[in-house]
Every structure is written in C-alpha cells, then in structure tokens.
Enzyme design. Structure first.
Site, PDB file in Angstrom:
ATOM      1  N   CYS A  47      -0.675   0.105  -0.398  1.00 11.62           N
ATOM      2  CA  CYS A  47      -1.279  -0.053   0.922  1.00 11.62           C
ATOM      3  C   CYS A  47      -0.398  -0.783   1.914  1.00 11.62           C
ATOM      4  CB  CYS A  47      -2.602  -0.811   0.802  1.00 11.62           C
ATOM      5  SG  CYS A  47      -2.390  -2.525   0.258  1.00 11.62           S
ATOM      6  N   GLY A  48       0.704  -1.356   1.466  1.00 11.55           N
ATOM      7  CA  GLY A  48       1.586  -2.038   2.401  1.00 11.55           C
ATOM      8  C   GLY A  48       1.870  -3.478   2.039  1.00 11.55           C
TER       9      GLY A  48
END
Length: 313
Positions: free
Chosen positions: A270-271
């Site tokens: 997701c980052g």
C-alpha cells in the site's frame, strides 16, 4: 581502525543510518523524519540479530524489542496478525508501566466492520493508547474527494497512497517521535513479504520489526481463537487481508492471503512499506508535471489574449 574506534566513529555521526540493503542516508533537519535515526545497526550487526531472532517465538522477539528499542510503537490496520501482537504485548506488559502505543492510519475508506473492530479493541485493551492519523486536512471521504477528486486510487494510485497512507504515517512518526515500529507482516502472506527479515531499517532510518514473520495464518488464527482476541468479522466472509473497501475482496481457496488486495493488478503493497525514496521521486515527478501543466495553461492564455487583440484591431 580498532573496534572501539569504529564504535566511537558511528556514535559521533548522529544523523547517519544504515538500511537493510546496504544503502546509507541522511535526513535533513527540516524534513518530517529529521529526528528519526537514533537507533543504529551496522550491516554485520543487523545480519547477526536477524539470524538470532529468526529462531525465537514472537513473544521472545517482543521482549527483546521492549528491552532494546526506544521510541517503539505499533503500526496497525487491525489485521489479524497485528491484533495478536497487541494481545501478546498486553500480557507481557501486564502489571508494568511500559505500554506500546498504537498508530492507526484511517484512510477514510476503511470498511465499517474495521471501524467497529477499532471500538471493540479499545474496550478490550483500555490501557493501550491509540493514535489515529487521517489524510492531512480531511475528516471524511467527502473532504478528501473535494480536494483530490473521486476515485483517486484509480486515476493516480501512487498519489492516493501518498496522501492517504505515506504522508499520515510520516507525520505520525515525526509528531510521536517514533524510532521503531512493530508491523504485522509475515512471510506466509506471499508477494514481496516472502523473504522478510525480523528487523529492517528503512531508507530514513526507521527500524521496522516483524515479530511474527515466521508464523502462518493458521498459527495466527489458532492464537486468536485460544486467547479470545477480537478480530474483523470480514474474516468469516472469506477475507484474509483487509484494507480499504475499494481495493479489498475475498479470496478463493488456495490463494495467497493478500490475493484479495488490489486484485487484477501487479500491486502488492500500500505504500507505507515501500522505500520512502520512491515517494520522494514520485513527488518530484508530480511537481514537474504540475509545473509543465501550468506552463501549458499560461501559454494557452497568452495565445488567447493575442487572438483577442488581433480581432479587436
């Protein structure tokens, strides 16, 4: 240089940090991560620690973390593994003053079941402090969409990850003076997590510990059942990894745990667990794109004014 001299040399360089892949970096005093690198591991030491911790059970790894790591917090999206970690910590810390605060990144797009779980967790573990961080300047999804448009996760997923997850995480680390975090990542989740170490150091010097890296989903679920740990009701509906509602779906028998995340894409993270330097590059590219678009618009306005002037003459 002797070992003592080498140790003194490292201690004299307070801004220096070593990452797991051998890179080193500096955090600028004005950046949101300027106060982070206060825990140091040389590459050989980090390798040695990972070799030793790999043979321990999660509870033993957590005890080592409590002794060894200042500024320790737990980041969680209230997934099954993070909840087991929370329960283990509550038992280890029972009767002591040492508590590990939780950091929850509320992207504003969580399932209602996830938000209901947050309330249940707060009731079952009342002594645990929970810090909630949302996208900057936003309280609701409507606020976020007013500024960034609808379905940003489809039109620009990197920007969405940065605004909804990466920036709030970095803001939390800075404001809470976080030096190390416990995560819920495990090797059995597949994808990039298949060769996960127990300890990692990111490119800004933040220490990340994955205490349950060796456990399988079955082991995690067995602990949940035995110790009556609250969990997301979506797990009983075929979900094994739960994130934002727009990018999470149930999985089929035999699929990896995280196969339901960003289904149909090559995306697996997701980052917040990608390199921060990746997002520095992304923001620079975004800035250049904005400047280019502004220049094109300015030229278009000049041409329009020139055309209007020619017509009036």
């Amino acid at each position: 240089m002797t070992m003592t001299q080498a140790s003194e040399y490292v201690s004299e360089r307070p801004e220096r940090s070593f990452s797991q892949d051998g890179e080193s970096g500096y955090a600028s005093p004005g950046s949101s991560t300027g106060g982070l690198p206060e825990i140091y591991f040389s590459r050989p030491h980090l390798k040695y620690l990972n070799e030793q911790l790999a043979n321990l059970e999660p509870q033993e790894i957590l005890r080592w973390c409590l002794i060894s790591l200042p500024g320790l917090h737990q980041t969680t999206a209230f997934g099954l593994t993070g909840l087991v970690t929370l329960d283990m910590l509550s038992k280890i810390n029972a009767g002591t003053k040492r508590q590990i605060d939780l950091i929850f990144l509320d992207t504003l797009y969580h399932f209602k079941e996830t938000l209901e779980l947050v309330d249940r967790v707060k009731k079952q573990y009342p002594s645990t402090n929970l810090h909630v961080y949302k996208p900057l300047g936003c309280e609701t999804a409507a606020d976020f969409e007013k500024t960034n448009g609808e379905k940003l996760w489809e039109t620009n997923d990197n920007l969405y990850d940065y605004l909804a997850k990466v920036e709030p995480a970095q803001r939390a680390y800075s404001e809470l003076r976080v030096k190390a975090v416990l995560t819920g990542r495990r090797r059995s989740q597949g994808g990039k997590r298949g060769d996960l170490d127990i300890i990692e150091v990111d490119d800004a010097g933040l220490v990340k510990v994955n205490p349950m890296a060796n456990w399988s989903f079955q082991q995690v679920k067995a602990y949940v059942d035995e110790h009556n740990v609250p969990y997301n009701s979506l797990l009983d509906q075929g979900y094994k990894s739960v994130g934002d509602w727009h990018s999470t779906s149930p999985i089929k028998e035999g699929e990896d745990e995280r196969a339901g995340r960003w289904k149909g894409t090559n995306k697996t993270e997701c980052g917040i667990h990608n390199k921060r330097s990746k997002y520095a590059q992304f923001l620079r590219a975004q800035e250049l794109k904005d400047k280019e678009e502004a220049l094109v618009e300015a030229l278009r306005n000049v041409e329009t004014q020139q055309s209007a002037s020619a017509v009036s003459v």
